[in-house]
Design an enzyme around this catalytic site. Structure first.
Site, PDB file in Angstrom:
ATOM      1  N   TRP A  88       0.841  -1.422   0.114  1.00 23.36           N
ATOM      2  CA  TRP A  88       0.096   0.019  -0.072  1.00 23.36           C
ATOM      3  C   TRP A  88       0.885   1.368   0.096  1.00 23.36           C
ATOM      4  CZ3 TRP A  88      -5.386   0.140   2.849  1.00 23.36           C
ATOM      5  CH2 TRP A  88      -6.149  -0.728   2.127  1.00 23.36           C
ATOM      6  N   TYR A  89       2.177   1.247  -0.044  1.00 27.24           N
ATOM      7  CA  TYR A  89       2.974   2.427  -0.132  1.00 27.24           C
ATOM      8  C   TYR A  89       2.992   2.847  -1.543  1.00 27.24           C
ATOM      9  CZ  TYR A  89       4.734   1.241   4.682  1.00 27.24           C
ATOM     10  OH  TYR A  89       4.752   1.041   6.139  1.00 27.24           O
ATOM     11  N   GLY A  90       2.172   3.853  -1.957  1.00 30.51           N
ATOM     12  CA  GLY A  90       2.100   4.121  -3.304  1.00 30.51           C
ATOM     13  C   GLY A  90       1.585   3.177  -4.371  1.00 30.51           C
TER      14      GLY A  90
END
Length: 135
Positions: A88-90
């Site tokens: 979910w980081y980017g």
């Protein structure tokens, strides 16, 4: 050869030697002291200082691809052995950058942590990150 040309040639040669000396001095610097390590599991010891991937996935501020890869190069050069990221980081951007940034490193020289239970699914409708949606 007249005196002006001789002086200019000598000055140019001197500047070249100074630049070479400075380059050699920089390249012969002593290695930084090793970072403290911690055992995470049998056979898995990593540096206490790690490199997190939220900012490499553009969390809070956009990070250029070049800056992200330079960050990973600097962390490897600095002896960091623990890396942390998440899908979910980017929307996968951080994981992709870690893949590129660590691809040439010896796989036994670092540990890469990522989160499980969250997935990315193709977003054919062109979601906010164009191509992926949170699953």
């Amino acid at each position: 050869m007249d005196t002006k040309k001789q002086l200019a040639l000598a000055a140019g040669a001197s500047l070249g030697l100074v630049a070479l000396y400075r380059w050699q001095r920089r390249s012969k610097k002593a290695a930084p002291p090793p970072l403290a390590k911690r055992r995470l599991a049998p056979g898995l010891e990593v540096t206490v200082l790690g490199c997190g991937g939220a900012s490499l996935g553009d969390l809070y501020v956009e990070t250029s691809h070049e800056a992200a890869l330079a960050t990973l190069r600097a962390s490897l050069d600095g002896g960091i052995q623990f890396y942390d990221t998440a899908p979910w980081y980017g929307c996968g951007l951080s994981e992709a950058r870690f893949g590129l940034g660590l691809a040439r490193a010896d796989r036994e020289s670092f540990a890469l942590n990522t989160k499980v239970g969250r997935t990315l699914e193709p977003d054919l409708g062109g979601g906010p990150r164009r191509g992926w949606k949170h699953g």
